[in-house]
Design an enzyme around this catalytic site. Structure first.
Site: not given
Ligand code: NAD
Length: 488
Positions: A172, A245, A279, A386
């Site tokens: 997804k 992650e 991240c 963050e």
């Molecule tokens: P997000 O948590 O808003 O969304 C991530 C994914 O989860 C999307 O596909 C979203 O549609 C889905 N999602 C949202 N709510 C959900 C739920 N309740 N249940 C299941 N899935 C759900 O994050 P974002 O804004 O897309 O990305 C930014 C964040 O990701 C930052 O905090 C960043 O640090 C983190 N990030 C971490 C890593 C890592 O490897 N640690 C890498 C990249 C980004």
């Protein structure tokens, strides 16, 4: 197979499928709509999970080397079309074309690295007529949930872990960046049997449906720490395995002996690359007070040269932030700096950015100039949370114990770096930092043979490395005894 970047469908059981409802995301540089994508229903999810379940037996029984070869051929095909994927990536994510190309091409090095690893049966005891074999058995059907900042790299890594270890997967992408993810899985169909790799695009319902779905055995999630907690809570009801992650608040500790202009330029890069939407970007800079003034000037000198603009523009280093929600979030940090103090030494005028976005009737993108805040309050949001955007704080330190304590004083623990010519001193500090990856004299660089994951609120489990592959397996201890002997 033809691959066009104008029409986008789900891929279920090897076949493109459409949905009654569609949606679209926008190009964050222009706010122009990208093409329509499916809004999947619960039935689509059931269909994808069932297809993945049907494909599981055959795929799990396929020898590891065959699975690896299919994966490597797939990766080669993706990289062979890197210009098309990169163009789409710019239109959905906003990053500059040269970095989009780097993301797509970079997939090859990462996955080739991962593919050097293999989980084989291991004899852990052999005595008294009994052999004990440790085995790694695929978990089953995985769900891969991907964020919007590195949609190509992160989806490719999740698919790679799943298929190498003999699992099947339903992917997804983020609703903000669904396009490259859908095309990657469309292309994957040339290399994997139907049902092994599926993809669904959807709205905010789809993620929670996946984490609750009884037919999914594991969720590999990359995203924010707030969402990660919800994912874990939901997965607990079906006892799904999870890899999370999550976010980071990486400190960089600068020792007094550094070459100031050289290191400041590097730190500027690691803070503002991908417009700070990484991240493991440098998100807190701790500089020794004896060089603080000089260092901040050099940091400003480096960052003010970063050209901000449309990712297709010549010489652009920073694209827009990806979406309106993220834009407002970063603005909130700027507002908080105004309230809580700190010297804004570069960028940082919220009124100006708002004006910029609204001029031309709201048609201009979500651009934010690189912003550096010197000496903010330790309790301010920019030191604690963050922002995931191009704003970074710089603070001073004098005492080594104190800076280690401050660097660790966070509920995040993704990455950290220490910069200094005295490598022994830098390493002794690095070894005391609470983070999954710690670098000396660099930041962000990663090899796929090394586990990557967060401590504390930055994650659960790891991706990459042997441990990342183990996270996609059930471990079995198989006790083999040749003959039955009386126990009495
Ligand atoms: P997000 O948590 O808003 O969304 C991530 C994914 O989860 C999307 O596909 C979203 O549609 C889905 N999602 C949202 N709510 C959900 C739920 N309740 N249940 C299941 N899935 C759900 O994050 P974002 O804004 O897309 O990305 C930014 C964040 O990701 C930052 O905090 C960043 O640090 C983190 N990030 C971490 C890593 C890592 O490897 N640690 C890498 C990249 C980004």
């Amino acid at each position: 197979m033809e691959l066009n970047f104008t029409t986008f469908t789900n891929i279920i059981d090897g076949k493109p499928t459409t949905t009654a409802e569609t949606r679209y995301s926008i190009n964050p540089s222009t706010k122009a709509p990208n093409p329509p994508v499916p809004v999947s229903t619960k039935q689509d999810l059931d269909d994808a999970v069932n297809a993945a379940r049907r494909a599981l037996k055959g795929w799990a029984a396929t020898p590891w080397d065959e699975r690896r070869d299919a994966l490597l051929s797939f990766v080669k095909a993706v990289v062979g079309r890197k210009e098309e994927f990169a163009g789409m990536l710019v239109r959905e994510q906003g990053k500059p074309y040269m970095f989009a190309l780097l993301e797509v091409a970079g997939v090859e090095r990462q996955i080739q690295g991962l593919a050097t690893l293999k989980l084989e049966d291991e004899v852990v005891a052999d005595e008294g007529g009994r052999k004990v074999v440790k085995r790694y058995v695929p978990l089953g059907v995985g769900g891969a949930i991907v964020p919007w900042n590195f949609p190509v790299m992160l989806m490719m890594l999740k698919i790679s872990h799943a298929v190498l270890t003999g699992n099947t997967v339903v992917c997804k992408p983020s609703p903000f960046t669904p396009y490259t993810g859908l095309k990657l899985v469309e292309l994957a169909q040339q290399f994997f049997p139907p049902g092994v790799v599926n993809v669904l695009s959807g709205d905010d319902n789809l993620g929670p449906w996946m984490t609750a779905h009884p037919g999914i055995d594991k969720i590999s999630f990359t995203g924010s720490s707030v969402t990660g907690r919800k994912v874990m809570e939901s997965c607990s009801r079906t006892l799904k395995r999870v890899t999370l992650e999550l976010g980071g608040k990486d400190p960089a500790i600068i020792l007094p002996d550094v070459d100031v202009p050289l290191v400041a330029a590097q730190i500027a890069f690691y803070s503002f690359f991908n417009s700070g939407q990484i991240c493991m970007a440098t998100k807190r800079i701790y500089v020794h007070s004896s060089i603080a003034k000089e260092f901040v000037s050099a940091l400003v000198a480096a960052a003010k040269n970063f050209k901000v603009g449309d990712g297709m523009g010549e010489g652009v280093f920073m694209g827009p932030v990806n979406n309106g929600m993220q834009y407002e979030k970063v603005m909130g940090f700027m507002d908080d700096v105004k309230k809580t103090g700190g010297e804004v030494v570069l960028g940082g005028d919220p009124a100006r950015f708002r004006y910029k976005a609204e001029e031309k009737g709201g048609q201009s993108g979500y651009f934010i100039d690189p912003t550096i805040v010197f000496n903010p309050s330790e309790e301010s949001r920019i030191m604690k949370e963050e922002p995931f955007g191009p704003i970074v704080p710089v603070v001073k330190w004098d005492d080594e114990e104190d800076v280690i304590r401050r660097a660790n004083d966070t509920d995040m623990g993704l990455g950290a770096s220490v910069w200094g010519k005295d490598v022994e001193r830098a390493e002794s500090i690095a070894r005391r930092l609470e983070a999954g990856s710690v670098w000396l004299n660099e930041h962000i660089f990663g090899v796929a043979t090394a586990p990557f994951g967060g401590w504390k609120g930055s994650g659960v489990g790891v991706e990459n490395g042997r441990e990342g592959l183990v996270g996609w397996c059930n471990v079995q201890s198989l006790y083999i005894k040749g003959e039955v002997k009386s126990v009495l």
